[in-house]
Structures are given as C-alpha cells and as structure tokens.
Design an enzyme around this catalytic site. Structure first.
Site, PDB file in Angstrom:
ATOM      1  N   HIS A   1       0.893  -1.007   0.021  1.00  0.00           N
ATOM      2  CA  HIS A   1       0.034   0.058  -0.079  1.00  0.00           C
ATOM      3  C   HIS A   1       0.742   1.161   0.040  1.00  0.00           C
ATOM      4  CE1 HIS A   1      -3.130  -2.599   2.138  1.00  0.00           C
ATOM      5  NE2 HIS A   1      -3.633  -2.288   1.083  1.00  0.00           N
TER       6      HIS A   1
ATOM      7  N   CYS B   1      -2.769   0.720   9.866  1.00  0.00           N
ATOM      8  CA  CYS B   1      -3.929  -0.415   9.549  1.00  0.00           C
ATOM      9  C   CYS B   1      -4.936  -0.734  10.466  1.00  0.00           C
ATOM     10  CB  CYS B   1      -3.283  -1.734   8.829  1.00  0.00           C
ATOM     11  SG  CYS B   1      -1.694  -1.703   8.075  1.00  0.00           S
TER      12      CYS B   1
HETATM   13  C1  CIR Z   1      -3.735  -7.779   3.298  1.00  0.00           C
HETATM   14  O1  CIR Z   1      -3.153  -8.159   2.678  1.00  0.00           O
HETATM   15  O2  CIR Z   1      -5.104  -7.063   3.071  1.00  0.00           O
HETATM   16  C2  CIR Z   1      -3.905  -7.677   4.847  1.00  0.00           C
HETATM   17  N1  CIR Z   1      -3.036  -9.287   5.100  1.00  0.00           N
HETATM   18  C3  CIR Z   1      -2.857  -6.636   5.308  1.00  0.00           C
HETATM   19  C4  CIR Z   1      -3.558  -5.618   5.273  1.00  0.00           C
HETATM   20  C5  CIR Z   1      -2.742  -4.303   5.906  1.00  0.00           C
HETATM   21  N2  CIR Z   1      -3.362  -3.019   5.590  1.00  0.00           N
HETATM   22  C6  CIR Z   1      -2.733  -1.873   5.417  1.00  0.00           C
HETATM   23  O3  CIR Z   1      -1.537  -1.858   5.380  1.00  0.00           O
HETATM   24  N3  CIR Z   1      -3.581  -0.893   5.535  1.00  0.00           N
END
Ligand code: CIR
Length: 254
Positions: free
Chosen positions: A160, A247
């Site tokens: 991201h 997150c």
């Molecule tokens: C994903 O791949 O969607 C989750 N395992 C990790 C999401 C992390 N979110 C973020 O960086 N905003």
C-alpha cells in the site's frame, strides 16, 4: 473527542491475505498482546478506543483501515482489492453511518484505505495491486464536494501507499524512497527511513504523537529529530500478516 475504531485480532489471522511476504506462522497470543499495546498507545494519544464487532471467520478484519476513508464531513466505504476482505464492510458501515454520511465505492472500483494518505489537504492514492484507476476516479467524485483533491501515486513492490509514505507532521512525511517516487511530494519536508529498517515508513500520526513500531529505533531517532513525540509499539506479529500501525484503526474526529 477523537475516536479510534479497532477490531480484535481474530483466530483466522493465519489465513490472512499476503502479497509481498511469505507466509510464516503467527503467534495469536502475541499478536493479541501487541494489539492491546497498540490500543493503549491510541489511548495515550488521546483517543477513545472502540472495538467493532468481532469477525472471527474473517482473517484480515483487524486491519480496519482498509475498509473506509474517514474525512471531517463524510466517510467513504471502500471496495477492498482482495475479494476475501469485502465481508468486513457491513459492520464498519453500520458504525460509521452513526458518525458521518457514508458514500460507497462500487464495482468495478477497487481501493484499500491503506492506499490513501491524507496530507496537506490532498488525498494521495497509491496505484497498487489493490487500488485501480476506477477506485481513484470514484474516490475523486466522492470527495469533490468537500473540496479535497485526489492525486494518484505509482508504487513499486509494496502493498500500500502508506507502507511507503505516512505523515509525521502537518507538512512532514516519512518516506521509503525504495518504493515510491518522492518527487510526487514536492512541497513537503521529507524524512527518509533508515535504509537498514525496511518497513519503517508506516507511522500513525494522532495529534502531536506518532505511533511507530518499536523495531525501528534508527528511524525513530529521525522522526524525533523533527520534534515529534513517538509512542513505540510492538508490531512484529501483525507485520507477518503485512499489517502496520496505520492499518489497525480508523481515526474519527468526533
Ligand atoms: C491484506 O493483505 O489485506 C492484509 N493481510 C494486510 C492489510 C494491511 N493493511 C494496511 O496496510 N492498510
């Protein structure tokens, strides 16, 4: 009042989505202890912490940031790029609808909240594997009436945008130049992470505090050199699920 919406680490976290990391076992107890320490840091930064309903069968539900963009006058419910994550939305929408008018992104848009950096009155949006052109377009339409500009930013080899760039001051960004072209952010003061600390660019700014993983002391020193006050938190287990400190919460200025 400042509200931080979080969600408990669920027992299915081991089945989380992964894009740029290999799967390794996640210690659930340790992940939960880290998450509790993170919520303590949110409280120390002045937030009232409120947990969304548990979602034990949704592996990535702890990463609430990806489900919405919360702005002063509205909230935009995203359409996460990983289809497995779309069932996280209804509980988030129910709570946000009590706090803000909610606008939804619609297919074929995809967009993860982790790709959206609100800085300098602009939404900078990572064009990642999770966020497509239509997601950027619909977000632009959704926030136009609020007078907020949307600027897409290309990414290289990272999940991201906020894995590579986060705000640590009103006009100061913490950046990892390995994954994003920092020329996009002309006009900001840029603080680069220590190159020996990949992953250190994800910091969560709440008022005058910066929540940041304790594993990155060299980058922490660079953040502190700007005058910012850092709250270091343990974050190693959730990092195995490709999650960082931004997150795990949605910050709502109430
Ligand atoms: C994903 O791949 O969607 C989750 N395992 C990790 C999401 C992390 N979110 C973020 O960086 N905003």
């Amino acid at each position: 009042m400042r509200l931080a919406l979080t969600r408990a680490v669920g027992p299915a976290i081991d089945r989380c989505a992964l894009t740029h990391r290999d799967r390794v076992p996640i210690d659930l107890d340790r992940a939960r202890a880290e998450h509790a320490a993170y919520e303590d840091a949110l409280r120390e930064a002045g937030c009232a912490v409120e947990r969304l309903p548990e979602a034990p069968d949704l592996p990535d539900a702890v990463f609430v940031e990806d489900t919405a963009i919360v702005l002063p006058s509205l909230a935009v419910l995203t359409r996460p790029g990983a289809p497995s994550r779309r069932r996280e939305l209804p509980s988030v929408e129910r709570r946000l609808a009590e706090l803000r008018p909610v606008v939804r992104l619609r297919a074929p848009a995809t967009l993860d909240g982790g790709d959206v950096l609100h800085a300098g009155g602009t939404l900078w949006v990572g064009r990642s594997e999770r966020t497509n052109r239509e997601g950027v377009r619909q977000l632009r339409d959704a926030v136009a009436a609020a007078g907020i500009e949307v600027v897409p930013v290309p990414l290289r080899g990272i999940l991201h945008l906020k894995s590579a760039v986060t705000a640590i001051g009103e006009r100061t960004l913490l950046v990892d130049p390995a994954h994003v072209d920092v020329d996009a952010f002309r006009g900001f003061e840029l603080v680069a992470i220590d190159p020996r600390e990949p992953g250190a660019a994800n910091a969560l700014r709440i008022g005058d505090r910066i929540v940041h993983p304790e594993a990155f002391p060299r980058t922490r020193a660079r953040i502190e050199a700007t005058g910012a006050r850092v709250l270091p938190v343990p974050a190693g287990e959730l990092a195995k699920a490709e999650g960082g400190v931004t997150c795990c919460s949605l910050i709502v200025e109430a």
